[in-house]
Design an enzyme around this catalytic site. Sequence first.
Site, PDB file in Angstrom:
ATOM      1  N   HIS A   1       0.785  -1.158   0.581  1.00 14.95           N
ATOM      2  CA  HIS A   1       0.329  -0.185  -0.018  1.00 14.95           C
ATOM      3  C   HIS A   1       0.595   1.311  -0.146  1.00 14.95           C
ATOM      4  O   HIS A   1       2.235   0.709   0.744  1.00 14.95           O
ATOM      5  CB  HIS A   1      -1.103   0.323   1.497  1.00 14.95           C
ATOM      6  CG  HIS A   1      -1.897   0.937   1.161  1.00 14.95           C
ATOM      7  ND1 HIS A   1      -2.037   2.132   2.172  1.00 14.95           N
ATOM      8  CD2 HIS A   1      -2.722   0.900   1.252  1.00 14.95           C
ATOM      9  CE1 HIS A   1      -2.538   2.682   2.148  1.00 14.95           C
ATOM     10  NE2 HIS A   1      -3.700   2.162   1.735  1.00 14.95           N
TER      11      HIS A   1
ATOM     12  N   GLN B   1      -4.631  -4.767   7.552  1.00 12.95           N
ATOM     13  CA  GLN B   1      -5.816  -6.247   6.132  1.00 12.95           C
ATOM     14  C   GLN B   1      -5.750  -6.877   6.739  1.00 12.95           C
ATOM     15  O   GLN B   1      -6.711  -7.687   6.461  1.00 12.95           O
ATOM     16  CB  GLN B   1      -5.398  -6.376   4.952  1.00 12.95           C
ATOM     17  CG  GLN B   1      -5.542  -4.563   3.971  1.00 12.95           C
ATOM     18  CD  GLN B   1      -6.767  -4.108   3.606  1.00 12.95           C
ATOM     19  OE1 GLN B   1      -7.628  -4.125   4.200  1.00 12.95           O
ATOM     20  NE2 GLN B   1      -7.086  -2.583   4.088  1.00 12.95           N
TER      21      GLN B   1
ATOM     22  N   LYS C   1     -10.087  -0.886  10.586  1.00 13.90           N
ATOM     23  CA  LYS C   1      -9.725  -1.690   9.735  1.00 13.90           C
ATOM     24  C   LYS C   1     -10.903  -2.907  10.585  1.00 13.90           C
ATOM     25  O   LYS C   1     -10.765  -4.286  10.316  1.00 13.90           O
ATOM     26  CB  LYS C   1      -8.859  -2.408   9.038  1.00 13.90           C
ATOM     27  CG  LYS C   1      -8.839  -0.961   8.058  1.00 13.90           C
ATOM     28  CD  LYS C   1      -7.850  -1.149   6.920  1.00 13.90           C
ATOM     29  CE  LYS C   1      -6.865   0.051   6.110  1.00 13.90           C
ATOM     30  NZ  LYS C   1      -8.252   0.994   5.030  1.00 13.90           N
TER      31      LYS C   1
END
Lengths: 149, 420
Positions: free
Chosen positions: B137, B217, B240
């Site tokens: 990312h 993630q 998240k």
Amino acid sequence: MSDLRSLYQEIILEHNKNPRNFRKMPEASRILEGYNPLCGDHYTLYLKIIDDTIADISFEGSGCAISKASASVMTTLLKGKTKTEAEKIFETFHSLVTGELKDVSFETLGKLGAFGGVSEFPARVKCASLAWHTMHNALDAKTDLVSTE
Amino acid sequence: MMTSENVVALNDVALEAWTSMIREQFPILKNRVHDKNLVYLDNAATTQKPESVLDAMDHYYRHLNSNIHRGVHFLSERATEAYEGVREKTRSFLNAASTKEIVFTRGTTESINLVADSFGRAFVKSGDEVLITAMEHHSNIVPWQLLCERTGASLMVAPIDDRGEIIVEEYERLLNGRTRIVGLAHVSNALGTVNPVKHLISLAHRHRIPVLVDGAQAAPHLRINVRDLDCEFYALSAHKMYGPTGFGVLYGKQNVLEAMPPYQGGGDMIRSVTFEKTIFNDLPYKFEAGTPSIAEGIGFGAALDFLTGLDWNAVSTHEHHLLQAATDALSEISGVRIIGNAAEKAGVVSFVMDDVHPHDIGTILDQEGIAVRTGHHCAQPVMLRYGIPATVRASFAIYNTKEEIEALVRGISRVKEVFH
């Protein structure tokens, strides 16, 4: 259904599939890139300006249907126009997609009218305007990469 | 491995009941969008929040609001206790050795910037190398790039193959005596690849190179055990993992954190200040300048309670089913190509369609009430690797259902109708 059709009108889908003036122009007097980093729309706009008139205009690149159709329609509308006329059409287009142009009959707008639905989709206004902003900056003879972000 | 007992315990009926029970806890899922039921498939961008998280934050502002670590008054003591309680919950969640190793930040991005800045200042100089991977990312690329620009070090990139897996031999080849630190994603946000981080860390350790794992993630999908991974740093974001935005964690091994200079200066990170000299606070406070996001921290604590209270056997079975169902259904649609086919994936299906740009797909799906992400997912090098400008990304959370995947498939049929 009706909402989507107001955005993806036949003219837009057709210009997306068969973009007009979609070519390089080696003899262009102004070349400018338009880039929307958010969605990756990326076009190069070519202008040939003779005596204050857009003698030829073309583009190439890739992006979503709205941005590509908008660029294509723009090239068909601006060929042969003076810089002042082109800026005027840009102003009309801009107020149309941002929803500031009210109570205007679609007939007077011609092909521009196909972009009337864009104002209902705020996230897509930038897609529709990318090529136009690039053109505007090219006429201003700004030479940097143009971004609508 | 699942035992036969678990398989019996988690038949479809039981899983469905479990998912309904989970969904009940997320008020936003009852929303209607464009007159359709909301189908929220943008969980890799941010997850929705359960009642318990919303309540915890509301309760804090109504009953505990005050600044922490300072006041001797009742509210300050209670707020400090609640906030520091979250540090212990985080330690336990990550299986860290000590709360000294749990630094609170604004999120993964700040956690990585903290390490790039502080570790970089202490240990990275001209001629050194920083190694990352091709699937990172932007937040695990740009801080290192800035560090390299500052110091004259070089940024090295381990390549990925067509399936979206790190080429381990190439990664290994790039580890050398000049490498000062490795940054890698636990799970790729754009491709869903679960990287073999434990193995990759052990390879780096053969050269005594510390490793930062971007866990943004991974945290909502996998059980994380930093001592088992043996990573030097692990970064994650509360939002998240069913918690609030603006809050995150940097786990760091105590001896490494101790060797690093402070990141930002200000209140809370000091022990004493004179104009001549400032003595810094102990870990982890040395890295926490200024009043933190207290309500968000307390909300994160509630999110951790929510996560640790889950039946993880059900979580992994359910999420595996969702991913499999989505992959199977999308593979069957002509003109759809899935980007990222790693053997081990978590929570993400990225795809493109012939002749239709992802942005157009996103708008049409939105009209059906379906929220997906379209674009480069802050991973432009990944898009470049596959020669595409963007993808559509459907990403899953525990509250998603197979019916929602069917809605996605119907939505793609609508896309085809519009673009005939």
